[in-house]
Design an enzyme around this catalytic site. Structure first.
Site, PDB file in Angstrom:
ATOM      1  N   ILE A  54     130.113  28.166  81.002  1.00 38.58           N
ATOM      2  CA  ILE A  54     129.936  29.609  80.882  1.00 38.58           C
ATOM      3  C   ILE A  54     130.943  30.096  79.843  1.00 38.58           C
ATOM      4  CG2 ILE A  54     130.061  31.821  82.112  1.00 38.58           C
ATOM      5  CD1 ILE A  54     127.833  30.010  83.137  1.00 38.58           C
ATOM      6  N   ASN A  98     120.882  31.932  75.471  1.00 43.74           N
ATOM      7  CA  ASN A  98     120.989  30.790  76.368  1.00 43.74           C
ATOM      8  C   ASN A  98     119.578  30.362  76.753  1.00 43.74           C
ATOM      9  OD1 ASN A  98     122.066  28.888  78.076  1.00 43.74           O
ATOM     10  ND2 ASN A  98     122.892  30.355  79.548  1.00 43.74           N
ATOM     11  N   HIS A 133     117.308  28.142  79.727  1.00 42.43           N
ATOM     12  CA  HIS A 133     117.431  27.635  81.099  1.00 42.43           C
ATOM     13  C   HIS A 133     116.092  27.043  81.531  1.00 42.43           C
ATOM     14  CE1 HIS A 133     118.915  27.288  85.157  1.00 42.43           C
ATOM     15  NE2 HIS A 133     117.834  27.906  85.602  1.00 42.43           N
TER      16      HIS A 133
HETATM   17  C1  GRF Z   1     117.666  21.991  78.676  1.00 42.38           C
HETATM   18  O1  GRF Z   1     116.580  21.894  79.564  1.00 42.38           O
HETATM   19  C2  GRF Z   1     118.556  23.150  79.004  1.00 42.38           C
HETATM   20  O2  GRF Z   1     117.858  24.283  79.395  1.00 42.38           O
HETATM   21  C3  GRF Z   1     119.334  22.570  80.152  1.00 42.38           C
HETATM   22  O3  GRF Z   1     119.633  21.266  79.741  1.00 42.38           O
HETATM   23  C4  GRF Z   1     118.628  20.825  78.845  1.00 42.38           C
HETATM   24  C5  GRF Z   1     119.310  20.439  77.561  1.00 42.38           C
HETATM   25  O4  GRF Z   1     118.510  19.573  76.843  1.00 42.38           O
HETATM   26  N1  GRF Z   1     120.477  23.373  80.484  1.00 42.38           N
HETATM   27  P1  GRF Z   1     118.907  19.100  75.366  1.00 42.38           P
HETATM   28  O5  GRF Z   1     120.378  18.704  75.378  1.00 42.38           O
HETATM   29  O6  GRF Z   1     118.631  20.230  74.423  1.00 42.38           O
HETATM   30  O7  GRF Z   1     118.018  17.909  75.105  1.00 42.38           O
END
Ligand code: GRF
Length: 209
Positions: A95, A108, A110
């Site tokens: 964060i 961000n 998610h």
């Molecule tokens: C994504 O699904 C993101 O939302 C989550 O972790 C994953 C990261 O994937 N927090 P990458 O490192 O971009 O392949």
């Protein structure tokens, strides 16, 4: 109306969302380009992807600082050196604090349909709850955990037999496209925020950040 031409992307892992942004920004008409990639740990594929694309990188580890506040100030300073219009937290597992959030808009991503299943285990939690539709959310970051104003969302089905890895991969295929499309539109058209309402494009009225 804010614009987003210069991107600093923050990563903690494999960096496939970063790669999607790097690939998109190879076309000048995309309107945004990755000017630096930051991480909170060494030795990750996300940093290797940046190096292969000849994009400068930096690493700030929380454990190297006596307090969270010092780390917050340090990472904000590293980001500021690249004068970004937008910071993209793409799988960055920290964060960000006020020094970054007060200085730059931070986007961000998610892997769940917020406000359902915030936090570090959004895919696992959605699966355990038994939802039949999940998805991904692109939001502006605030100091909460996945609580900022929502910019874009996309739905992804949960299929019988899914485990966390299979479902996360299906979500990530959609998430990468959503992130690339959203960042590109924000860069080209600008955006405004009014309360929790984010609008991309040239709308009249509303508070401009
Ligand atoms: C994504 O699904 C993101 O939302 C989550 O972790 C994953 C990261 O994937 N927090 P990458 O490192 O971009 O392949």
């Amino acid at each position: 109306m804010s614009k987003a031409g210069r991107l600093v992307v923050l990563v903690s892992g494999s960096g496939t969302n970063l790669q999607a942004l790097l690939d998109a920004s190879a076309d000048p008409s995309y309107g945004a380009r990755v000017v630096a990639v930051g991480a909170d740990r060494d030795g990750i594929e996300g940093l290797a992807r940046a190096e292969r694309a000849q994009v400068p990188t930096f690493v700030e580890k929380l454990g190297d600082y006596a307090t969270r506040e010092e780390w917050d100030r340090a990472i904000a300073a590293r980001i500021a050196a690249y004068e970004p219009d937008l910071v993209v937290s793409a799988g960055f597992m920290k964060i960000l604090g006020a020094p970054t959030l007060d200085a730059f808009p931070v986007l961000n991503t998610h892997p769940a349909l917020l406000p359902s299943f915030p936090g570090a285990h959004g895919v696992r939690d959605a699966l355990a709850y038994g939802v039949k539709i999940t998805g991904c959310t692109v939001m502006l970051a605030d100091e909460g955990v996945d609580t900022g104003p929502i910019v874009a969302q996309a739905a992804v089905p949960v299929l019988p037999g899914d485990d966390e890895a299979v479902l996360h991969e299906r979500i990530k295929q959609v998430e990468r496209r959503l992130l690339v499309e959203t960042v590109g539109r924000m860069a080209r058209e600008g955006w405004t925020v009014s309360g929790r309402m984010v609008r991309i494009g040239n709308h009249t009225g509303g508070e401009t950040t």
